[in-house]
Design a protein around this motif. Structure first.
Motif, PDB file in Angstrom:
ATOM      1  N   ASP A  31       0.796  -1.235   0.000  1.00 59.93           N
ATOM      2  CA  ASP A  31       0.000   0.000   0.000  1.00 59.93           C
ATOM      3  C   ASP A  31       0.833   1.292   0.000  1.00 59.93           C
ATOM      4  O   ASP A  31       0.683   2.149   0.890  1.00 59.93           O
ATOM      5  CB  ASP A  31      -0.981   0.013   1.193  1.00 59.93           C
ATOM      6  N   GLU A  56      -1.179  -4.218  -3.256  1.00 62.67           N
ATOM      7  CA  GLU A  56      -2.326  -3.442  -2.786  1.00 62.67           C
ATOM      8  C   GLU A  56      -3.204  -4.332  -1.920  1.00 62.67           C
ATOM      9  O   GLU A  56      -3.432  -5.506  -2.259  1.00 62.67           O
ATOM     10  CB  GLU A  56      -3.163  -2.946  -3.976  1.00 62.67           C
ATOM     11  N   THR A  65      -2.733   5.274  -4.908  1.00 64.13           N
ATOM     12  CA  THR A  65      -1.585   4.387  -4.690  1.00 64.13           C
ATOM     13  C   THR A  65      -0.326   4.897  -5.408  1.00 64.13           C
ATOM     14  O   THR A  65      -0.420   5.528  -6.466  1.00 64.13           O
ATOM     15  CB  THR A  65      -1.886   2.954  -5.183  1.00 64.13           C
TER      16      THR A  65
END
Ligand SMILES: N[C@@H](CCC(=O)N[C@@H](CS)C(=O)NCC(=O)O)C(=O)O
Ligand SMILES: [Fe+2]
Length: 357
Positions: A31, A56, A65
């Motif tokens: 992340d 992710e 992101t």
């Protein structure tokens, strides 16, 4: 040996996690946040790691992101859930898959509920789990958009996460209360939404009355994250300063090495922030340097050129780092600190004036 660095983005309260293996130098980053690119790439370089994967936990609704940027900059590959609807990834993950870095592995668990494509990542020895927004510390992800579903969130937490060992450490995707770490045992007992004797219907009742406003960046973040963080239209990579090869420091400064400074010395203004006796004796100074002791810098800003880059210098690079930060704040656009100061300049053969007198 495992290298582990939790990284926080204060503006979105997001936790990112860098995991690496010392012997192979391979790493993954869970992340990453778009705006934290420079911090993350600097840390990866300083730790001597090669970023293999960005992972992710889900398609985020509140921030973009950094996966796509990191792939452009560092050649990492992007992995995310097959169920999240995002395009542009290098690998689509399914429940039961593993992602390797060196000889270590993360096991992929599907933990839908906050979104339909939420994943949690369990370290090979079950000592740590990265729960994204499925399980937060004494909380959990909201279920009111992106196919959120309380029944599946309840099942994910109870069947995929609460079944892990009690001492397995829980690393959440966000924290809004200043917390960074919990354990499965703690959340089983104390999570007010999902722990103790809370049944699925109790949980659904809680979540129906959460009453949270939508994330402020949702309309920008969701479409961008469905492209793995690739900006729309003409892509502007954040440019590095062009006047010299510089390194970004996690302290927020640009740094120049003695060799790079020697190459551009004639085109920049060196500002030496030591005291007068240090400038004229001992280590000496760089030819053409302007002496402005750190204590006088604020009141003498008018003497410094605005049209040329400035390199700040001191004995070891510490006072000059402070000076570079002050100049940045005062609106000087092109400023770098000489890393290691006069000590390193001399050790690497840099020419000096006024030494040893
Ligand atoms: N105020 C935040 C939104 C925070 C938010 O909605 N966070 C989501 C995670 S993407 C959530 O599930 N929060 C659960 C909670 O706060 O209980 C923003 O504007 O970005
Ligand atoms: Fe989320």
């Amino acid at each position: 040996m495992l290298i582990f660095r939790p990284l926080f983005d204060p503006s979105s309260s997001t936790w990112s996690y860098l995991l690496g293996e010392r012997s192979s130098g391979e790493a993954v980053l869970i992340d990453p946040v778009f705006e934290q690119l420079r911090r993350d790439e600097t840390l990866i370089r300083e730790l001597g790691l090669t970023l293999k994967w960005t992972l992710e936990t889900h398609v985020h609704a509140d921030h973009v992101t950094g996966a796509w940027l990191l792939r452009q900059r560092l050649g990492s590959r992007i992995a995310l859930s097959v169920d999240g609807g995002a395009s542009g990834a290098d690998r689509q993950l399914r429940h039961g898959d593993t992602v390797a870095f060196g000889s270590r592995q993360l096991q992929v668990r599907a933990t839908p509920g906050h979104t339909s494509g939420c994943l949690s990542y369990v370290l090979d020895d079950e000592s740590r789990v990265f729960t994204g927004d499925c399980l937060l510390i004494r909380g959990c992800g909201r279920t009111d958009f992106q196919q959120g579903d309380t029944a599946s969130l309840y099942r994910s937490v109870h069947m995929q996460l609460f079944t892990l060992p009690a001492d397995c450490l829980v690393y959440p995707g966000h924290d809004y209360n200043g917390m960074g770490l919990s354990s499965i045992g703690e959340e089983r007992r104390f999570n007010p939404r999902l722990g103790g004797d809370v049944a699925e219907a109790d949980f659904a009742g809680f979540m129906q009355h959460l009453g949270l406003p939508h994330p402020k960046k949702m309309d920008l973040a969701v479409p961008a994250n469905l492209r793995c963080g690739r900006p729309e239209g003409d892509v502007q990579m954040p440019a590095d300063p062009g006047w010299a090869p510089l390194n970004f420091s996690i302290a927020g400064l640009w740094e120049i090495t003695p060799h790079a400074l020697a190459d551009v010395a004639r085109r920049v203004q060196v500002v030496d922030v030591r005291e007068p006796e240090e400038f004229s004796h001992g280590l000496g100074h760089i030819d053409g340097a302007l002496l402005v002791p750190l204590g006088q810098l604020e009141s003498r800003l008018g003497e410094l050129p605005r049209e040329r880059p400035i390199v700040t210098v001191c004995r070891s690079g510490a006072r000059s780092a402070r000076a570079a930060a002050m100049l940045g704040k005062a609106g000087f656009a092109e400023v770098a600190n000489l890393r290691g100061g006069m000590l390193r300049w001399r050790a690497e053969g840099g020419a000096v004036v006024g030494a040893g007198e």
